[in-house]
Motif scaffolding. Sequence first.
Motif, PDB file in Angstrom:
ATOM      1  N   UNK A  13       0.835  -1.206   0.000  1.00 11.41           N
ATOM      2  CA  UNK A  13       0.000   0.000   0.000  1.00 11.41           C
ATOM      3  C   UNK A  13       0.869   1.255   0.000  1.00 11.41           C
ATOM      4  N   UNK A  14       1.948   1.233   0.788  1.00 12.18           N
ATOM      5  CA  UNK A  14       2.830   2.407   0.859  1.00 12.18           C
ATOM      6  C   UNK A  14       3.484   2.694  -0.493  1.00 12.18           C
ATOM      7  N   UNK A  21       2.012  10.431  -2.556  1.00 15.68           N
ATOM      8  CA  UNK A  21       2.448  11.035  -1.292  1.00 15.68           C
ATOM      9  C   UNK A  21       3.706  11.878  -1.463  1.00 15.68           C
ATOM     10  N   UNK A  22       4.622  11.423  -2.329  1.00 17.04           N
ATOM     11  CA  UNK A  22       5.898  12.127  -2.535  1.00 17.04           C
ATOM     12  C   UNK A  22       6.063  12.352  -4.039  1.00 17.04           C
ATOM     13  N   UNK A  26      12.633  13.160  -8.713  1.00 15.77           N
ATOM     14  CA  UNK A  26      13.959  12.591  -8.501  1.00 15.77           C
ATOM     15  C   UNK A  26      13.876  11.302  -7.688  1.00 15.77           C
ATOM     16  N   UNK A  27      13.140  11.350  -6.573  1.00 11.16           N
ATOM     17  CA  UNK A  27      13.074  10.176  -5.716  1.00 11.16           C
ATOM     18  C   UNK A  27      12.233   9.069  -6.346  1.00 11.16           C
ATOM     19  N   UNK A  28      11.260   9.461  -7.145  1.00 12.21           N
ATOM     20  CA  UNK A  28      10.521   8.425  -7.882  1.00 12.21           C
ATOM     21  C   UNK A  28      11.450   7.738  -8.885  1.00 12.21           C
ATOM     22  N   UNK A 155       8.268  10.008 -14.698  1.00 20.99           N
ATOM     23  CA  UNK A 155       8.809   8.993 -13.779  1.00 20.99           C
ATOM     24  C   UNK A 155       7.732   8.185 -13.073  1.00 20.99           C
ATOM     25  N   UNK A 156       6.600   8.831 -12.693  1.00 20.94           N
ATOM     26  CA  UNK A 156       5.585   8.070 -11.958  1.00 20.94           C
ATOM     27  C   UNK A 156       4.901   7.038 -12.862  1.00 20.94           C
TER      28      UNK A 156
END
Length: 318
Positions: A13-14, A21-22, A26-28, A155-156
Amino acid sequence: MNKKVFVISVLLAFFACFPVLFSNPYWIGVLNDIWLYAILGLSLNWIVGHTGLFNLGHAAYYAVGAYTAAILSTRYNIPILWLIPVAGAAAGLFALAVARPIIHLRGDYLAIVTIGVGEIVRIALENDIFGLTGGSNGIFGIPRPEIFDMRLRRPWQLYYLIGGFLLITIWFFYRLEQSRFGRALNYIKEDETAAEGSGINTAWYKLAAFVIGAVWAGMAGTLFAAKMTIISPGSFNFWESVLIFAIVILGGAGSIPGVILGAFLLVGLPEFFRNFADARMLFFGAAMVLMMIFRNKGLLPPLVRKYAGVPRVRGGDA
């Protein structure tokens, strides 16, 4: 609901909600890399962790898959997602040709030969073999993947594509691990001589495991080509094979959760230490040495299986 199912559900789920959520691209993108290396790690884990074959040239099959997809998609305008099984088949056939004469080798002898195979593939790509690979410049303009006329650029979008393939990979290797084939491989890994003595065709099983791992690495290569839109021989050098191998060993050879943890630590964690880029390899080497001394089975080793007798297997039984 038991504790294991609850933890897995919370993690799924997270990570399913992570891009919401974020929203930081970059982090994706970092997670996309982690998923990709987790897929590669799981493909190598099937060779190293379940069969006990030291393969230090896994990037060669990754490269064959990536270049197969890149050449066919740029020259013949074939949608790149359609090429995932084609790239896997190409990598599998290459692995079958390469591994058949060397599958009887063990330990460091096999490791050295696989290093040579990896370097031969990289040098062949750099020399623009058959005028198809673009030499050291590689191949440009690889089309983005499309699903229902929607081109996946962001990216997503790639996050869900690569993450979905990772889930398929986990399910596939988990089911394979539980099968008679998987149990036979573990028996061979535990005691190859005893397995041979009980009638198991060890050479056939090891070759099949090698090819399966290569097929999955080839399919991961297609995802890499679609994600990057440009590939070159530098992306498939010896250190790439070492990184994939280290992911398996650090996490725990033979353990699916361990390999995913290894990908997080070796691909994701260095992003937090970009300011210490020059010292990253030093920390990496020290961590590997310490792990080999104090936890040589990896951070999340597989559960020990007990076999009451020789597994009844198909294809190799006497």
